[in-house]
Design a protein around this motif. Sequence first.
Motif, PDB file in Angstrom:
ATOM      1  N   VAL A 189       1.076  -0.902   0.253  1.00  0.00           N
ATOM      2  CA  VAL A 189      -0.208  -0.654  -0.199  1.00  0.00           C
ATOM      3  C   VAL A 189       0.829   0.895   0.189  1.00  0.00           C
ATOM      4  CG1 VAL A 189      -1.470   1.198   1.327  1.00  0.00           C
ATOM      5  CG2 VAL A 189      -1.750  -1.336   0.676  1.00  0.00           C
ATOM      6  N   VAL A 190       0.929   2.451  -0.792  1.00  0.00           N
ATOM      7  CA  VAL A 190       1.249   3.571  -0.755  1.00  0.00           C
ATOM      8  C   VAL A 190       0.178   4.530  -0.597  1.00  0.00           C
ATOM      9  CG1 VAL A 190       3.131   5.080  -2.496  1.00  0.00           C
ATOM     10  CG2 VAL A 190       2.612   2.779  -3.199  1.00  0.00           C
ATOM     11  N   ASP A 191       0.447   4.784   1.114  1.00  0.00           N
ATOM     12  CA  ASP A 191      -0.604   5.571   1.350  1.00  0.00           C
ATOM     13  C   ASP A 191       0.111   7.008   1.624  1.00  0.00           C
ATOM     14  OD1 ASP A 191      -1.512   7.611   3.655  1.00  0.00           O
ATOM     15  OD2 ASP A 191      -1.386   6.067   5.405  1.00  0.00           O
ATOM     16  N   THR A 192      -0.497   8.115   0.507  1.00  0.00           N
ATOM     17  CA  THR A 192      -0.106   9.567  -0.059  1.00  0.00           C
ATOM     18  C   THR A 192      -0.907   9.854   0.944  1.00  0.00           C
ATOM     19  OG1 THR A 192      -0.249   8.280  -2.315  1.00  0.00           O
ATOM     20  CG2 THR A 192       0.052  10.714  -2.148  1.00  0.00           C
ATOM     21  N   ALA A 193      -0.685  11.032   1.512  1.00  0.00           N
ATOM     22  CA  ALA A 193      -1.298  12.065   2.417  1.00  0.00           C
ATOM     23  C   ALA A 193      -0.618  13.632   1.817  1.00  0.00           C
ATOM     24  CB  ALA A 193      -1.203  11.927   3.276  1.00  0.00           C
ATOM     25  N   MET A 194      -1.654  14.605   1.227  1.00  0.00           N
ATOM     26  CA  MET A 194      -1.672  16.025   0.843  1.00  0.00           C
ATOM     27  C   MET A 194      -0.812  16.101   1.797  1.00  0.00           C
ATOM     28  SD  MET A 194      -4.444  17.134  -1.026  1.00  0.00           S
ATOM     29  CE  MET A 194      -5.226  15.814  -1.438  1.00  0.00           C
ATOM     30  N   THR A 195      -0.699  16.257   2.826  1.00  0.00           N
ATOM     31  CA  THR A 195      -0.588  17.187   4.575  1.00  0.00           C
ATOM     32  C   THR A 195       1.169  16.353   5.218  1.00  0.00           C
ATOM     33  OG1 THR A 195      -1.135  15.567   5.917  1.00  0.00           O
ATOM     34  CG2 THR A 195      -2.144  17.758   5.468  1.00  0.00           C
ATOM     35  N   ASP A 196       1.280  15.068   4.225  1.00  0.00           N
ATOM     36  CA  ASP A 196       2.814  14.519   4.152  1.00  0.00           C
ATOM     37  C   ASP A 196       3.578  15.310   2.977  1.00  0.00           C
ATOM     38  OD1 ASP A 196       1.871  12.715   5.950  1.00  0.00           O
ATOM     39  OD2 ASP A 196       1.697  11.114   4.857  1.00  0.00           O
ATOM     40  N   GLY A 197       3.020  15.076   2.013  1.00  0.00           N
ATOM     41  CA  GLY A 197       4.046  16.247   0.450  1.00  0.00           C
ATOM     42  C   GLY A 197       4.364  17.050   0.673  1.00  0.00           C
TER      43      GLY A 197
END
Length: 362
Positions: A189-197
């Motif tokens: 799973v690739v958990d992409t969060a805009m807050t992280d990026g």
Amino acid sequence: MSTPKTGPLAGCKIVEFDAIGPVPLAGMILADLGADVIRIGRPGTEGKYGPGDKILQRGRHRIALDLKDPAQRDQALDLIANADALLEGTRPGVMERLGLGPDDCFARNPKLAYGRMTGWGQEGPLSQSAGHDIDYIAITGALGAMGRKGEPPSPPLNLVGDYGGGTMFLALGVLAAILSAKSTGQGQVVDTAMTDGASVLMSMFYAFHGIGMWTEEREANLLDGGTPFYRCYETKDGKYMAVGALEPQFYAVLLEKLEIDPADFPQHDRSNWPNMVQRFTESFASRTRDEWAEHFEGSDACVAPVLSIAEAPSHRHNAARQTFAEHDGAMQPMPAPRFSETPAAIGETRDLTVEEALALWS
């Protein structure tokens, strides 16, 4: 059938579930680079395009499925069984309730790169809350650093959260997971969060802040309009020129082109910056934007005209590189980046039946 795709991702198969924001742009970019993308939309969307879809949904195969129908959900799983990656942008838990969560998909395809896109991430106190780009970048420190001094922060379109912190990290993460699966045989799973990026995009500014080179006051820093030589100036015709003469050698060329004596304005004499701003303002107000653009073009002054969306495609540099072109009746950006051996191209957009899509990947 459609012409085989070219590009560095030719042969890569991706299932994209209907979503807004970062996911369609990620699907577009991956399709531009040669991936074979099948986009699953809701029933009733067949042959239809919403605002922006002519560009954001370019180069895909499109099908419609009612994912709440077990038989149609199983058809989606049949596609996923033959895919390298999946892109989805629902709230945490939605795909699981549909029977399309990671465990369901890994049972059919253990090597799958399962790309998840949310604003807040798959877990955390805000993970189930609604939000938009402006909210996500608000808690990263990015939004608070943008805008005029003494005024509310200025939203940078939705480029920093949705697209910089979202789309680009989703595409990068999915491609990294595909590479990993090829060597390990194990999907993930690739958990992409805009807050992280968006937080990662702020890395340099956190570094500057940590050593005292960045203050929390807007328009008081090197890259936020706080310096006279990194900001925009209005021209005689009410348009603007962008000035980015940060380095001393470029600042020297700027002064030369403006016919200003360097002795009058040492670059880093902060006490004289208000006078420098006034002088630059007066100088740029003496000619039109296009006159200044011609005057500075080709120099190392790091000065460029501020163009509108309507104007940008016609700029001679963009035209020479074919950065924009009309495709499918719409002016749009062409694929990027560029590859020497496997050039990317906009593929054909086709609406398929589910049976046609399954046959395509069988």
